[in-house]
Structures are given as C-alpha cells and as structure tokens.
Design a protein around this motif. Structure first.
Motif, short mmCIF file in Angstrom:
data_model
loop_
_atom_site.label_atom_id
_atom_site.label_comp_id
_atom_site.label_asym_id
_atom_site.label_seq_id
_atom_site.Cartn_x
_atom_site.Cartn_y
_atom_site.Cartn_z
N ALA A 182 0.82 -1.21 0.00
CA ALA A 182 0.00 0.00 0.00
C ALA A 182 0.86 1.26 0.00
O ALA A 182 0.50 2.28 -0.61
CB ALA A 182 -0.93 0.00 1.21
N ILE A 183 2.01 1.20 0.69
CA ILE A 183 2.92 2.36 0.72
C ILE A 183 3.50 2.61 -0.66
O ILE A 183 3.66 3.76 -1.09
CB ILE A 183 4.04 2.13 1.75
CG1 ILE A 183 3.45 1.91 3.13
CG2 ILE A 183 5.00 3.30 1.78
CD1 ILE A 183 4.48 1.57 4.19
N ILE A 184 3.81 1.53 -1.39
CA ILE A 184 4.33 1.67 -2.75
C ILE A 184 3.32 2.39 -3.62
O ILE A 184 3.66 3.30 -4.39
CB ILE A 184 4.65 0.28 -3.36
CG1 ILE A 184 5.53 -0.54 -2.43
CG2 ILE A 184 5.27 0.43 -4.74
CD1 ILE A 184 6.91 -0.05 -2.24
N TRP A 185 2.08 2.00 -3.51
CA TRP A 185 1.04 2.62 -4.32
C TRP A 185 0.87 4.09 -3.95
O TRP A 185 0.66 4.93 -4.81
CB TRP A 185 -0.29 1.86 -4.15
CG TRP A 185 -0.36 0.64 -5.02
CD1 TRP A 185 0.34 -0.51 -4.86
CD2 TRP A 185 -1.14 0.48 -6.20
NE1 TRP A 185 0.03 -1.40 -5.86
CE2 TRP A 185 -0.88 -0.82 -6.70
CE3 TRP A 185 -2.05 1.29 -6.88
CZ2 TRP A 185 -1.47 -1.31 -7.84
CZ3 TRP A 185 -2.65 0.79 -8.02
CH2 TRP A 185 -2.36 -0.49 -8.50
N PRO A 223 11.19 1.65 4.12
CA PRO A 223 11.43 3.01 4.60
C PRO A 223 11.61 4.00 3.46
O PRO A 223 11.16 5.15 3.55
CB PRO A 223 12.72 2.87 5.42
CG PRO A 223 12.79 1.44 5.80
CD PRO A 223 12.18 0.69 4.64
N GLY A 224 12.27 3.55 2.39
CA GLY A 224 12.43 4.43 1.24
C GLY A 224 11.10 4.76 0.58
O GLY A 224 10.86 5.90 0.16
N ALA A 225 10.22 3.77 0.49
CA ALA A 225 8.89 4.01 -0.09
C ALA A 225 8.10 5.00 0.76
O ALA A 225 7.39 5.87 0.24
CB ALA A 225 8.13 2.69 -0.21
N ALA A 226 8.23 4.86 2.09
CA ALA A 226 7.54 5.80 2.97
C ALA A 226 8.06 7.22 2.77
O ALA A 226 7.29 8.19 2.77
CB ALA A 226 7.71 5.37 4.43
N LEU A 227 9.37 7.34 2.60
CA LEU A 227 9.94 8.67 2.35
C LEU A 227 9.44 9.24 1.03
O LEU A 227 9.09 10.43 0.93
CB LEU A 227 11.46 8.58 2.34
CG LEU A 227 12.24 9.89 2.18
CD1 LEU A 227 13.53 9.85 2.99
CD2 LEU A 227 12.59 10.15 0.71
N LEU A 228 9.39 8.40 -0.01
CA LEU A 228 8.91 8.86 -1.31
C LEU A 228 7.45 9.28 -1.25
O LEU A 228 7.05 10.26 -1.88
CB LEU A 228 9.08 7.74 -2.35
CG LEU A 228 10.52 7.38 -2.72
CD1 LEU A 228 10.54 6.17 -3.65
CD2 LEU A 228 11.24 8.56 -3.38
N GLY A 267 15.51 5.92 9.81
CA GLY A 267 14.79 5.10 10.76
C GLY A 267 15.59 4.67 11.96
O GLY A 267 16.82 4.83 12.04
N SER A 268 14.88 4.08 12.92
CA SER A 268 15.46 3.73 14.22
C SER A 268 16.49 2.61 14.14
O SER A 268 17.36 2.51 15.01
CB SER A 268 14.35 3.34 15.19
OG SER A 268 13.64 2.21 14.70
N ALA A 269 16.42 1.74 13.12
CA ALA A 269 17.40 0.65 13.01
C ALA A 269 18.81 1.20 12.86
O ALA A 269 19.76 0.73 13.49
CB ALA A 269 17.05 -0.26 11.84
N PHE A 270 18.94 2.23 12.06
CA PHE A 270 20.25 2.87 11.86
C PHE A 270 20.72 3.53 13.15
O PHE A 270 21.86 3.35 13.58
CB PHE A 270 20.16 3.89 10.73
CG PHE A 270 21.39 4.73 10.57
CD1 PHE A 270 22.51 4.21 9.95
CD2 PHE A 270 21.43 6.03 11.04
CE1 PHE A 270 23.66 4.98 9.81
CE2 PHE A 270 22.57 6.81 10.90
CZ PHE A 270 23.69 6.29 10.27
N TRP A 271 19.83 4.29 13.78
CA TRP A 271 20.23 5.01 14.99
C TRP A 271 20.49 4.04 16.15
O TRP A 271 21.29 4.33 17.04
CB TRP A 271 19.16 6.02 15.37
CG TRP A 271 19.00 7.11 14.36
CD1 TRP A 271 17.92 7.39 13.59
CD2 TRP A 271 20.01 8.06 13.97
NE1 TRP A 271 18.17 8.45 12.75
CE2 TRP A 271 19.44 8.88 12.96
CE3 TRP A 271 21.32 8.30 14.38
CZ2 TRP A 271 20.15 9.91 12.37
CZ3 TRP A 271 22.03 9.33 13.78
CH2 TRP A 271 21.44 10.13 12.79
N GLY A 272 19.81 2.89 16.13
CA GLY A 272 20.10 1.88 17.13
C GLY A 272 21.53 1.39 17.03
O GLY A 272 22.24 1.24 18.04
#
Length: 418
Positions: A27-30, A76-81, A366-371
C-alpha cells in the motif's frame, strides 16, 4: 528423514516471506507512485517490474551463494517517497530512482559499505534485528482484542503444533487461520482478479532540486534502514556473505529497471528472517531452498502485479500480522539470546535493541540505523573503559608482585647476613 519431508516447510517459509513483504508495504508503494502522478495502469506496471526484479535477484543470489539471500524493496524508502514526491513530475521521479540506485551501485563497487559492515559487532547486529522484529512479535497477540476467534484459534493451533510437531507449526497455524477466516466470511474473494500488466518505460528527467532534496535522503534511508538491517539479519542468522557483490547485483539490477518504476532492490531483513530460521529448514546449509521458493513467489507476484491490491484487500490484516508474528518468534528469541549472551557487550546491545524498537525517526532515517549508531557508541566507550580498568588492574598487580619479590629478596638477604 527424507528430503521430501522438508518440502512443505521450505515452500511455506518462502510463501510467508513474500506475503509478509507485500502485505506490510504494498500500500505504501502505491501511495508513493500516486504521489508522483502515476496512473493506476502505470502503478500496476511498477508492481510487475518490482516483483520480477526481486524474484530474479533472489533466485540468482540464493542459487549462486547457496544461502538464503532474499531481496526486497525499501519500505522506509517508499515511505519517504510517499511524503516527498508531491509536486514532482513522474519523469523527475524516475530521475530520482536512477540517481539513488547509481549511488548504491557505487557503494558496492568501491567497497565502502562492506568496510562499514565489518565494524558492527555480532551482538549489536543481533540486538538490532531483535528490535526490528519486536513489533512483529507483538502483532502476533495485538489482534486478540477485536479478532479473538481468528487470532485465538491461530495461537492455539500454533501452541499445539509447536508441542507435537514443531516443524509444521506455521503450516498448521496458516491452515487453521485460513479456515476460520473463510468460515467467518473475512476473505473477500470478490476483490481478487488475475491480470497481467506490462511495465511502461518512462524517460527520466534530472533536476538538481529533486536529486538533492529527495534523491540523497532516499539513498541514505535505503542504505541505513534497509540494506544495513538486511546484512545484519544475515550476519545474526549465521550467514556472513561478502557485502559488496550483493550490493553490486541488487543496486545494478535496480538501476537497470529504474525507468520501469523499480525504485529499489535491497537485501531483505524481516522477510529474510523467515527463510533463515530453523522453521524453514533444520539444516542451515539447506535454508537457501526457502529463498528459492520465495523467488518463485516473487516472480508470480510480478507477473500478476495488477492483482496485488486485490489480493491484499481479500486477506484479513489480523490474519497476516498474526501469522507473521508467530513465524518470527523463534528468530526474535534467538536474536535476543545472541544479543545478551555476552555480559561485556550486554549494555550496548540493550541500548541498540531499545533504540531500534522505539521506531523513532531522526533526520529522515529510521530507528534501526540510529540503534546501531547509539549502540556502537556505547560499545566503543564501554570497551575502552574496560580496557583502561584492566590496564590499571594489571599495573597494580604487577606492582604488588614486584613488591612481594623485593620483600622476599630483602628477607633472604637478611637471613644471609645473620
């Protein structure tokens, strides 16, 4: 045990991996494609190209390395887009895809990303994976309030099967949940239609503004929040493959397919964990077969890309999330054990776990990177403090030894004089 006895768990692991991937972010891609002004026909073509790209890369890499290498789009990239493409033309959007994927390919060729990945301690990689998986584990039980019959029956089926036939626990859970959903009328079969939509070539347009304001953040988010967790997942599962070749293949294929709507092809994390677990196959050297199954399901999803939204609408969300959560419980517990097993690294690992599980987003990442960042800082500081403390102890012990020796020599000298 006969090899044929593993066919069902292996195939099911591949199916669940693809199902979870599409259900969690299709759904985020769409939304992202619609924000760029793509038509319904063009979006369906994007889904076709994405499915084929992920299927080909998963099959090729898993077969070549004989390891469960799953690829996926960057959620995460799709959400940013989806939040950044308003007002950007479709041609400019394709330009952003090409720019970001070219940077990813460059990272693979130069080996920069591989050098960074070797710096991540195993305990922190496991802690980050556990933090990513935590929400999925919680979803296994979150739908009991409101969907008690469906989710309760799935959990009960999982418990019984786990006690009597552990390897087939997810098979039994899927069938039990599907039967209850069907009887309850929660499967909207009228929304399912099979259709094939060919991807459409879209000429790119490169503008400085879109590349800097969208392309660079998209590149950073994809590498930090998708590829990094993907490699950490493989590492935590015991598959330490060379990083650069995987980045080159996925980045290069995504770059090639960018004009057809493929915004990214990355190393999967969540879905990969399903195929890399003992539930997929008890033998770690045979779990790549689950990835092969996933690659086949990816190709089917790509060929029928126009039907994805209908299939997603037909399946109850509670069924999908409960199944995914139960399928990942073993991986979650194993990751927590690996993260906290070493006392010296435990504090840094728990910081990594909690920061990742928080879901916080800083600077669009996102939090994975900051973790990993915060856990890495803790790891470095605590390790340095321990080394300094050990050094002081060693010095103090050496001084005491010298004093004792000197005292012994003095006593011996006094005895000789007497």
């Amino acid at each position: 045990m006969r090899p044929s006895s593993h066919l069902i768990p292996v195939t099911l692991a591949g199916f669940v991996a693809v199902l979870v991937g599409y259900a969690s972010s299709a759904a985020i891609i769409w939304q992202a494609a619609a924000a760029a002004g793509a038509s319904a026909q063009q979006i369906a073509g994007w889904m076709t190209a994405l499915g084929i790209g992920m299927g080909v890369s998963t099959l090729a890499l898993s077969w070549w390395f004989k390891a469960p290498v799953l690829t996926a789009w960057s959620t995460p990239g799709a959400a940013l887009l989806a939040t950044s493409l308003q007002g950007v033309t479709l041609s400019e959007t394709i330009g952003v895809f090409i720019f970001a994927n070219a940077l990813i390919l460059l990272c693979g060729i130069t080996g920069l990303f591989a050098r960074l990945m070797t710096l991540i301690p195993h305990s922190l990689a496991a802690a980050m994976l556990a933090g990513v998986l935590l929400q999925f584990g919680l979803h296994a039980f979150a739908h009991l309030d409101g969907h008690f019959l469906l989710c309760g029956s799935m959990i009960a089926a999982w418990l019984l099967a786990k006690a009597l036939a552990p390897r087939y626990a997810i098979v039994v859970t899927l069938l039990a949940g599907g039967l209850v959903a069907w009887i309850s009328g929660d499967v909207a079969t009228d929304k399912v239609s099979l259709s094939v939509v060919m991807p459409e070539f879209i000429a790119p347009d490169f503008t400085f503004t879109s590349l800097v304001s969208i392309g660079l953040p998209f590149f950073l988010v994809t590498m930090a929040s998708q590829n990094a967790p993907g490699f950490a997942t493989m590492k935590a599962s015991g598959y330490s493959l060379a990083v650069s070749p995987l980045i080159i293949v996925t980045g290069g294929l995504a770059l090639l397919l960018s004009p057809f709507g493929v915004f990214s092809i990355c190393i999967a994390a969540i879905t990969a964990a399903i195929c890399q677990s003992a539930d997929a196959h008890p033998d770690t050297t045979k779990r790549w077969l689950a990835a092969i199954a996933a690659g086949g399901f990816y190709l089917l999803s790509g060929v029928f890309g126009g039907s994805i939204t209908g299939i997603m609408a037909a399946l109850p969300l509670s069924w999908i999330q409960t199944l995914a959560g139960l399928a990942l419980l073993g991986t979650l517990s194993g990751s927590l054990f690996q993260a906290l097993n070493h006392e010296a690294e435990r504090d840094a690992a728990i910081v990594t776990f909690l920061m990742t599980a928080s879901g916080v987003t800083l600077l669009g990442i996102g939090s994975a990177f900051w973790g990993l960042v915060l856990g890495g800082i803790c790891y470095a500081l605590f390790s340095r403090a321990r080394r300094a403390q050990l050094g002081r102890r060693h010095t103090h012990h050496a001084a005491e030894t010298v004093t004792e020796v000197a005292g012994g020599v003095k006593s011996a000298g006094q005895r000789d004089v007497r």
